[in-house]
Design a protein around this motif. Structure first.
Motif, mmCIF file in Angstrom:
data_model
loop_
_atom_site.group_PDB
_atom_site.id
_atom_site.type_symbol
_atom_site.label_atom_id
_atom_site.label_comp_id
_atom_site.label_asym_id
_atom_site.label_seq_id
_atom_site.Cartn_x
_atom_site.Cartn_y
_atom_site.Cartn_z
ATOM 1 N N TRP A 8 0.816 -1.207 0.000
ATOM 2 C CA TRP A 8 0.000 0.000 0.000
ATOM 3 C C TRP A 8 0.854 1.262 0.000
ATOM 4 C CZ3 TRP A 8 -4.811 0.393 -1.322
ATOM 5 C CH2 TRP A 8 -5.668 -0.700 -1.192
ATOM 6 N N ASP A 73 -10.213 -12.396 -8.417
ATOM 7 C CA ASP A 73 -11.460 -12.327 -7.661
ATOM 8 C C ASP A 73 -11.766 -13.628 -6.924
ATOM 9 O OD1 ASP A 73 -11.856 -9.744 -8.575
ATOM 10 O OD2 ASP A 73 -12.984 -10.400 -10.340
ATOM 11 N N TYR A 89 -0.356 -12.176 -5.512
ATOM 12 C CA TYR A 89 -0.458 -11.440 -4.246
ATOM 13 C C TYR A 89 0.683 -10.444 -4.044
ATOM 14 C CZ TYR A 89 2.933 -14.909 -2.561
ATOM 15 O OH TYR A 89 4.038 -15.710 -2.412
ATOM 16 N N SER A 92 0.060 -4.781 -5.711
ATOM 17 C CA SER A 92 -0.985 -4.026 -5.036
ATOM 18 C C SER A 92 -2.237 -3.979 -5.912
ATOM 19 C CB SER A 92 -0.515 -2.594 -4.747
ATOM 20 O OG SER A 92 -0.395 -1.857 -5.967
ATOM 21 N N ALA A 93 -3.345 -3.502 -5.351
ATOM 22 C CA ALA A 93 -4.590 -3.411 -6.111
ATOM 23 C C ALA A 93 -4.429 -2.513 -7.330
ATOM 24 C CB ALA A 93 -5.716 -2.892 -5.209
ATOM 25 N N THR A 94 -3.724 -1.392 -7.165
ATOM 26 C CA THR A 94 -3.502 -0.490 -8.296
ATOM 27 C C THR A 94 -2.629 -1.137 -9.350
ATOM 28 O OG1 THR A 94 -3.741 1.482 -6.908
ATOM 29 C CG2 THR A 94 -2.576 1.758 -8.983
ATOM 30 N N ALA A 97 -4.650 -3.456 -11.331
ATOM 31 C CA ALA A 97 -5.537 -2.741 -12.249
ATOM 32 C C ALA A 97 -4.793 -2.244 -13.481
ATOM 33 C CB ALA A 97 -6.200 -1.576 -11.530
#
Length: 298
Positions: A8, A73, A89, A92-94, A97
Motif C-alpha cells: 500500500w 477475484d 499477491y 498491489s490493487a492499483t 488494475a
C-alpha cells in the motif's frame, strides 16, 4: 511492517511492454470448489502478450470461474496464478488494475453516472502517473471504438442491455491494462457489434496486449482467436490453434450434441455448426487461409 503495508505504501509499478508471446497471466494446477462442488480441476492456462485466447465450453464448465481466478477475484484452493511472472499477491490493487482489466457479463451501477463518467473510472489506476495527461484522449478513443459516442452523456442505467455492454467495455479499454479479460462480451450484441467488439480484441492483441475472451459462439472463437482452450467439467481438455482444437469429434463429445466443423467454400475459413438433419458428421478438410471473417450458425 507487513508485506501488505509495503504494497500500500510504495508507488505503483507501471507495467513494461511485454514481448510478443510472453506470459502475462498464468494459471498452474488451479483447482476451485464452490459450495463444496469442484468447479475447476488442475487447470493450466497461459494468457500471452499479442494473442487472443478464447475459452469455450458448455454451461457449467467453469469458464467464468477461471476468468475470476485470473482476475484475482477467486483464490484457488490449489495451484497458483502469476502476473508478469510474479505471484498475484505480490502486486498491489492499483498494480493489478494496471495489468488486467475485467469485463463481467453484467455490470450494475447504483448511481446516475453518465456513460462518459463510467468510462472515466477506467482511468483511475493511472492517476499520479505521466499517462494521466492523456485521460481525455484515451476516453474519447474508447467511446469511439465501442460506438457509444452518440449516447456518451446519457445516464448509464437508461441504456439498453447491448448499449450498457458496450459502455462497460469502453471503461475497460480506457483502463489500458496489459491484459483484457472479457466474459461473454458479445452476448447481448447484434451481429454487427459482435464483429466490431471482437475486431477490437484483435486490434488490442496486435498492439501487444494479452486478451482472454470467454465465448459461447464457437464460430466467433474460430474466426478471431489465435488460440482456443476448451473447458469441460472444470478441466482444460484441449488448447491450441482453433483449427487443431475445434474438431467435430471433440466438440460433439464436450457439448453432448452433434456438431459439424466445415470449411467455407470460398475462403476456407472454419465454420462450426450444429448438425441439423442429414447423416454423418463432416470431416475437416486440409488447412485453408487464416485471418478471415467467419459466419457461424448457433
Amino acid at each position: 511492517m507487513t508485506v501488505l503495508d509495503g504494497l500500500w505504501r510504495r508507488p505503483p509499478r507501471v507495467p513494461a511492454r511485454m514481448p510478443e508471446g510472453a506470459a502475462v497471466l498464468e494459471a498452474r494446477g488451479v483447482s476451485v470448489s464452490l459450495g463444496g462442488t469442484p468447479v475447476l480441476r488442475e487447470v493450466d492456462l497461459t494468457v500471452r502478450a499479442g494473442e487472443v485466447l478464447a475459452v469455450v465450453g458448455p454451461n457449467g464448465a467453469g469458464k467464468s470461474t477461471l476468468l475470476g481466478v485470473l482476475a484475482g477475484d477467486h483464490a484457488p484452493e490449489q495451484g497458483s496464478v502469476t502476473v508478469d511472472g510474479e505471484p498475484m499477491y505480490s502486486w498491489s490493487a492499483t498494480e493489478m488494475a494496471l495489468r488486467r482489466g475485467v469485463l463481467l457479463q453484467r455490470v450494475d451501477v447504483s448511481f446516475p453516472f453518465t456513460v462518459t463518467q463510467i468510462v472515466r473510472m477506467g482511468r483511475a489506476p493511472w492517476a499520479g502517473t505521466p499517462a494521466e495527461d492523456w485521460d481525455d484522449e484515451v476516453i474519447a478513443g474508447a467511446l469511439a471504438e465501442t460506438d457509444v459516442e452518440a449516447f456518451a452523456d446519457r445516464v448509464y442505467t437508461s441504456l439498453s442491455g447491448g448499449e450498457r455492454a458496450r459502455a462497460a467495455l469502453a471503461r475497460v479499454l480506457a483502463q489500458e491494462p496489459a491484459a483484457l479479460l472479457l466474459d461473454e462480451p458479445t452476448a447481448s450484441l447484434d451481429i454487427g457489434h459482435q464483429e466490431r467488439i471482437l475486431g477490437l480484441a484483435r486490434q488490442r492483441a496486435a498492439r501487444g496486449d494479452a486478451v482472454l475472451v470467454v465465448l459461447h459462439d464457437l464460430g466467433l472463437a474460430a474466426a478471431y482467436a489465435d488460440a482456443v482452450a476448451v473447458l469441460s467439467a472444470g478441466r482444460v481438455v484441449a488448447a491450441g490453434p482453433p483449427v487443431e482444437v475445434l474438431t467435430a469429434e471433440r466438440l460433439s463429445e464436450v457439448y453432448q450434441y452433434p456438431i459439424e466443423v466445415l470449411r467455407h467454400p470460398r475462403t476456407g475459413a472454419v465454420l462450426v455448426v450444429p448438425r441439423r438433419g442429414g447423416s454423418g458428421t463432416a470431416n475437416l478438410p486440409g488447412p485453408g487461409p487464416t485471418g478471415t471473417t467467419v459466419a457461424s450458425i448457433t
